[in-house]
Design an enzyme around this catalytic site. Structure first.
Site, PDB file in Angstrom:
ATOM      1  N   TYR A  38      -1.768  -1.141  10.283  1.00  0.00           N
ATOM      2  CA  TYR A  38      -2.364  -1.188   8.900  1.00  0.00           C
ATOM      3  C   TYR A  38      -0.289  -0.529   8.515  1.00  0.00           C
ATOM      4  CZ  TYR A  38      -3.379  -1.197   3.928  1.00  0.00           C
ATOM      5  OH  TYR A  38      -4.057  -0.657   2.136  1.00  0.00           O
ATOM      6  N   SER A  72       0.682  -1.397  -0.286  1.00  0.00           N
ATOM      7  CA  SER A  72       0.130  -0.174  -0.344  1.00  0.00           C
ATOM      8  C   SER A  72       0.882   0.759  -0.257  1.00  0.00           C
ATOM      9  CB  SER A  72      -1.279  -0.040   1.339  1.00  0.00           C
ATOM     10  OG  SER A  72      -1.316   1.557   1.307  1.00  0.00           O
TER      11      SER A  72
END
Length: 258
Positions: free
Chosen positions: A163, A148
């Site tokens: 995350y 990401s």
């Protein structure tokens, strides 16, 4: 002689998180290039729908296999089932993941551990099994880890430190595996998507608030549309990308360049 740089006809790709969203989009992209697909996820009913669609629309073979990537034994058994059917796995896309959103001071140990177990350790489990059982013996492989842009930078609008930690780990795990497995003819790269439209994100992305945010935070001033991740996946999955190894490729409209 004409050279088809991105022809994947007859190859086999195992894709995790392949029941919805970006996983299905990338499966379609590779199938469009002639690649057979092993669709991996936890929801068996969704997997069967995806496999049926791939067969009908693209004329490729598609094998749906239910798998929980937090279970090491199940991962290895799933890879063995894929190999029984296709005899080899040429491409792996580690796409399965999750996301805990909460202020860091309120994140529980369980939430943090779950994030790492799925996004980071889960990706490693699958890569380890596919490499050990197919790619290393065959001296060929293309591994694409879906990280990401949040694995490259922090953010101030959606608190999700676990995350960030997990996806940052995926980025550097990619480098570590690339360094180890390059000698076996395996390339290991990461794609770092930005904000992309999926059925799960559309309610947030299709708001006036996000449109205003995009104008200041993203040079392209919008979120990524369905299909705009496809060419990055095809490129890194292709035999033509044989000298691209250990790269973290942002596909984020320029978010991480400012």
């Amino acid at each position: 002689m004409e050279k088809k740089y991105f022809d994947l006809k007859g190859q086999v790709a195992l894709i995790t998180g392949c029941s919805t969203g970006l996983g299905v989009q990338m499966a379609c992209a590779l199938a469009n290039q002639g690649c057979n697909i092993v669709a991996i996820a936890r929801r068996e009913d969704k997997l069967k729908e995806v496999a049926s669609m791939l067969k009908e629309k693209y004329g490729v073979d598609a094998l749906p296999l239910r798998c929980d990537i937090t279970d090491t034994d199940m991962v290895e058994e799933t890879v063995k089932k894929a190999l029984e059917h296709f005899k080899r796995i040429d491409i792996l896309i580690n796409n399965a993941g999750t996301g805990a959103v909460a202020p860091a001071e309120e994140i529980t140990d369980e939430q943090f551990g779950n994030e790492l177990n799925i996004d980071l350790f889960g990706s490693f489990r699958v890569a380890r099994a596919v490499a050990k059982l197919s790619m290393i013996p065959n001296k060929y492989g293309r591994i694409i880890n879906i990280a990401s842009m949040y694995g490259l930078v922090g953010n101030s609008i959606a608190p999700c430190t676990p995350y960030h930690a997990a996806k940052g780990g995926v980025v550097n795990m990619t480098r570590g595996l690339a360094a180890e497995w390059g000698k076996h003819g395996i390339t290991v790269n990461a794609i770092c998507p930005g904000y992309f439209w999926t059925p799960l994100t559309k309610d947030t992305l299709e708001t006036e608030w996000f449109a205003n945010y995009a104008k200041t935070a993203i040079p392209s001033q919008r979120y990524g549309n369905e299909g705009e991740l496809d060419t990055a996946a095809i490129f890194l999955a292709s035999p033509a990308s044989s000298y691209v190894n250990g790269v973290a490729l942002p596909v984020d409209g320029g978010y991480t360049c400012v």
